[in-house]
Design a protein around this motif. Structure first.
Motif, PDB file in Angstrom:
ATOM      1  N   HIS A 105      -6.068  12.996  -3.827  1.00  0.00           N
ATOM      2  CA  HIS A 105      -5.438  11.684  -3.966  1.00  0.00           C
ATOM      3  C   HIS A 105      -6.396  10.503  -3.826  1.00  0.00           C
ATOM      4  CE1 HIS A 105      -1.370  13.334  -4.044  1.00  0.00           C
ATOM      5  NE2 HIS A 105      -1.707  14.122  -3.048  1.00  0.00           N
ATOM      6  N   THR A 107      -9.581   7.865  -4.271  1.00  0.00           N
ATOM      7  CA  THR A 107     -10.401   7.324  -5.348  1.00  0.00           C
ATOM      8  C   THR A 107     -11.828   7.852  -5.206  1.00  0.00           C
ATOM      9  OG1 THR A 107     -11.070   5.385  -4.047  1.00  0.00           O
ATOM     10  CG2 THR A 107      -9.010   5.207  -5.315  1.00  0.00           C
ATOM     11  N   GLU A 178       7.389  -0.539   0.421  1.00  0.00           N
ATOM     12  CA  GLU A 178       8.442  -0.853  -0.556  1.00  0.00           C
ATOM     13  C   GLU A 178       9.779  -0.842   0.177  1.00  0.00           C
ATOM     14  OE1 GLU A 178       6.622  -1.168  -3.395  1.00  0.00           O
ATOM     15  OE2 GLU A 178       4.974  -0.276  -2.256  1.00  0.00           O
ATOM     16  N   SER A 181      13.035  -0.194  -1.878  1.00  0.00           N
ATOM     17  CA  SER A 181      12.994   0.798  -2.944  1.00  0.00           C
ATOM     18  C   SER A 181      14.048   1.874  -2.751  1.00  0.00           C
ATOM     19  CB  SER A 181      11.611   1.443  -3.002  1.00  0.00           C
ATOM     20  OG  SER A 181      11.566   2.447  -3.995  1.00  0.00           O
ATOM     21  N   SER A 186      10.746   6.736  -1.586  1.00  0.00           N
ATOM     22  CA  SER A 186       9.744   5.990  -2.351  1.00  0.00           C
ATOM     23  C   SER A 186       9.320   4.700  -1.659  1.00  0.00           C
ATOM     24  CB  SER A 186      10.291   5.660  -3.745  1.00  0.00           C
ATOM     25  OG  SER A 186      10.602   6.829  -4.449  1.00  0.00           O
ATOM     26  N   SER A 189       3.864   4.356   1.783  1.00  0.00           N
ATOM     27  CA  SER A 189       2.550   4.563   1.193  1.00  0.00           C
ATOM     28  C   SER A 189       1.573   4.995   2.280  1.00  0.00           C
ATOM     29  CB  SER A 189       2.035   3.284   0.527  1.00  0.00           C
ATOM     30  OG  SER A 189       2.913   2.839  -0.485  1.00  0.00           O
ATOM     31  N   LEU A 231      -5.638   1.945  -0.368  1.00  0.00           N
ATOM     32  CA  LEU A 231      -4.428   2.703  -0.651  1.00  0.00           C
ATOM     33  C   LEU A 231      -4.816   4.122  -1.045  1.00  0.00           C
ATOM     34  CD1 LEU A 231      -1.271   2.502  -1.120  1.00  0.00           C
ATOM     35  CD2 LEU A 231      -1.848   2.130  -3.532  1.00  0.00           C
ATOM     36  N   GLY A 233      -3.732   7.422  -2.782  1.00  0.00           N
ATOM     37  CA  GLY A 233      -2.708   7.839  -3.730  1.00  0.00           C
ATOM     38  C   GLY A 233      -2.000   6.629  -4.314  1.00  0.00           C
ATOM     39  N   GLU A 234      -0.823   6.855  -4.878  1.00  0.00           N
ATOM     40  CA  GLU A 234      -0.083   5.774  -5.516  1.00  0.00           C
ATOM     41  C   GLU A 234       0.796   5.044  -4.505  1.00  0.00           C
ATOM     42  OE1 GLU A 234       1.932   6.748  -9.198  1.00  0.00           O
ATOM     43  OE2 GLU A 234       0.741   8.587  -9.363  1.00  0.00           O
ATOM     44  N   ARG A 235       1.048   3.786  -4.804  1.00  0.00           N
ATOM     45  CA  ARG A 235       1.936   2.992  -3.972  1.00  0.00           C
ATOM     46  C   ARG A 235       3.350   3.575  -4.022  1.00  0.00           C
ATOM     47  NH1 ARG A 235       2.200  -3.631  -3.836  1.00  0.00           N
ATOM     48  NH2 ARG A 235       4.114  -3.805  -2.601  1.00  0.00           N
ATOM     49  N   LYS A 237       4.164   6.450  -2.915  1.00  0.00           N
ATOM     50  CA  LYS A 237       4.097   7.916  -3.051  1.00  0.00           C
ATOM     51  C   LYS A 237       3.529   8.572  -1.790  1.00  0.00           C
ATOM     52  CE  LYS A 237       5.502   7.750  -7.349  1.00  0.00           C
ATOM     53  NZ  LYS A 237       6.838   8.232  -7.750  1.00  0.00           N
TER      54      LYS A 237
END
Length: 394
Positions: A105, A107, A178, A181, A186, A189, A231, A233-235, A237
């Motif tokens: 996950h 970068t 979020e 959400s 979801s 993060s 961050l 992984g994805e926001r 997630k």
């Protein structure tokens, strides 16, 4: 050699690991259990020795500096490593879950900065998921907040049972980003927070059963500011990131529990064969026969269940049912075997003169961490009710 035993090169590694754990790590446990400089020095000696023997970070992928032993094969090794509570630290496998999480996950910059030092053992990774004011078994209730302010995340919250943070270079903090959400899974993060970031405060080491000194901490985050690029992984997630870490980790736990149970079993047999009471050796008494036979059966059942879960995961299939089953079954097995061993030792089993009293406390702890037994039973039963064909024997 049976089908549920390691083969070839892995069998050789397991034998080598067994010698190292039994002959060097276990004898060092009395020193390692102390929170002082002698313990730190002793651990460094063992780490150097593991690297010298080619036993360091064997399960980490080769492309991140590890030994590259495949997942299923490493499960066998982890069974041996688990014979000592300090095995993970001594051979570098303690960072494996976090390395895999970053590898999947993270970068390129996150991987470049954090993976090499944790694989090398320069410092430990840490995870902050659980909170004192929210049920740990329901992470959708996480209250820690992270808000974007320009190019930075600003994090505020209160965590506990944060792993190894006193010796960590960074902490993966799970926070609500979020808040509105849907679905509620979801809303969370994962964000990487270097442990020297202003506002990141270690409040205390939490005294816990089976961990003395404790390696779990209470942490407060007050206006902790880190780059938006942290961050992981994805926001939104964060649950996916967490499950990708926890899934293999639960199998690793289960295999380490087998190592502990096998060691307790050996101690129980040794005591029964040498302790004389009421006219005969304990080994000649029917109740002790029951202890031995039931312990052997439970260990073997848990072992086959664990290997099956690892096989399914290694094949890339959905192993949630298998992992759920072994998580609660393996923890109960460990408790049962250690409990019987203490009973065979009698009063001596309650003292620190044997490793059993510490093993007993850790066995009780196993029924809580990485999800309590009740949650794993509930979630596994729900999956099986929806689809009985998901049962592992189908």
């Amino acid at each position: 050699m049976t089908a549920n035993q390691p083969q070839g090169h892995v069998a050789e590694l397991c034998a080598k690991m067994r010698t190292f754990i039994d002959d060097e790590v276990i004898p060092a446990e009395p020193v390692l259990s102390r929170a002082d400089e002698d313990a730190h020095q002793q651990l460094n000696v063992l780490r150097s020795r593991a690297k010298e023997l080619g036993l360091w970070a064997l399960g980490h992928p080769a492309d991140i500096g590890g030994g590259g032993v495949p997942f299923l094969d490493f499960v066998y090794l982890n069974e041996v490593i688990g014979r000592s509570e300090y095995g993970q630290l001594a051979v570098g496998s303690v960072s494996m879950q976090d390395s895999l999480m970053l590898r999947k996950h993270g970068t390129e910059e996150q991987q470049r900065r954090w993976i090499p030092p944790i694989v090398a053992g320069e410092f430990l990774p840490s995870v902050a998921l659980t909170e004192p004011d929210a049920a740990g078994s329901d992470p959708t209730l996480i209250e820690t907040r992270a808000e974007l302010d320009g190019d930075s995340w600003v994090i505020n919250g209160h965590k506990w049972f944060t792993t190894a943070v006193a010796d960590a270079g960074y902490c993966s903090v799970f926070a609500r980003t979020e808040p509105e959400s849907t679905p509620k899974h979801s809303r969370i993060s994962a964000i990487i927070v270097p442990t020297d970031t202003p506002g990141f405060e270690i409040v205390r080491a939490i005294p816990t059963m089976g961990h003395d000194p404790s390696d779990h901490y209470e942490v407060k985050l007050t206006n902790v500011r880190v780059p938006a690029a942290n961050l992981l992984g994805e926001r939104g997630k964060g649950f996916i990131v967490a499950q990708d870490r926890l899934g293999p980790g639960r199998i690793f736990h289960s295999m380490r529990w087998l190592g502990q149970a096998q060691r307790a079993f050996e101690l129980m047999c040794e005591r029964a064969n040498t302790r004389y009471a009421h006219g005969s050796l304990l080994a000649e008494k029917g109740e002790i026969h029951r202890y031995i036979a039931e312990s052997a059966a439970e260990i073997q059942a848990a072992r086959l269940m664990t290997l099956d879960a690892a096989r399914v995961m290694d094949a890339g299939d959905d192993a949630r049912v298998q992992i759920g089953l072994i998580k609660f079954w393996g923890a109960r097995m460990l408790h049962n075997v250690v409990d019987r061993a203490i009973q065979v030792y009698g009063a001596a089993g309650l003292t620190a003169d044997t490793p059993l009293e510490g093993m007993y406390r850790r066995a009780r702890y196993a029924r809580i961490y990485d999800g309590p037994d009740e949650v794993h039973r509930m979630s596994t039963a729900r999956r099986l009710l929806r689809d009985p064909n998901a049962a592992p024997w189908r």
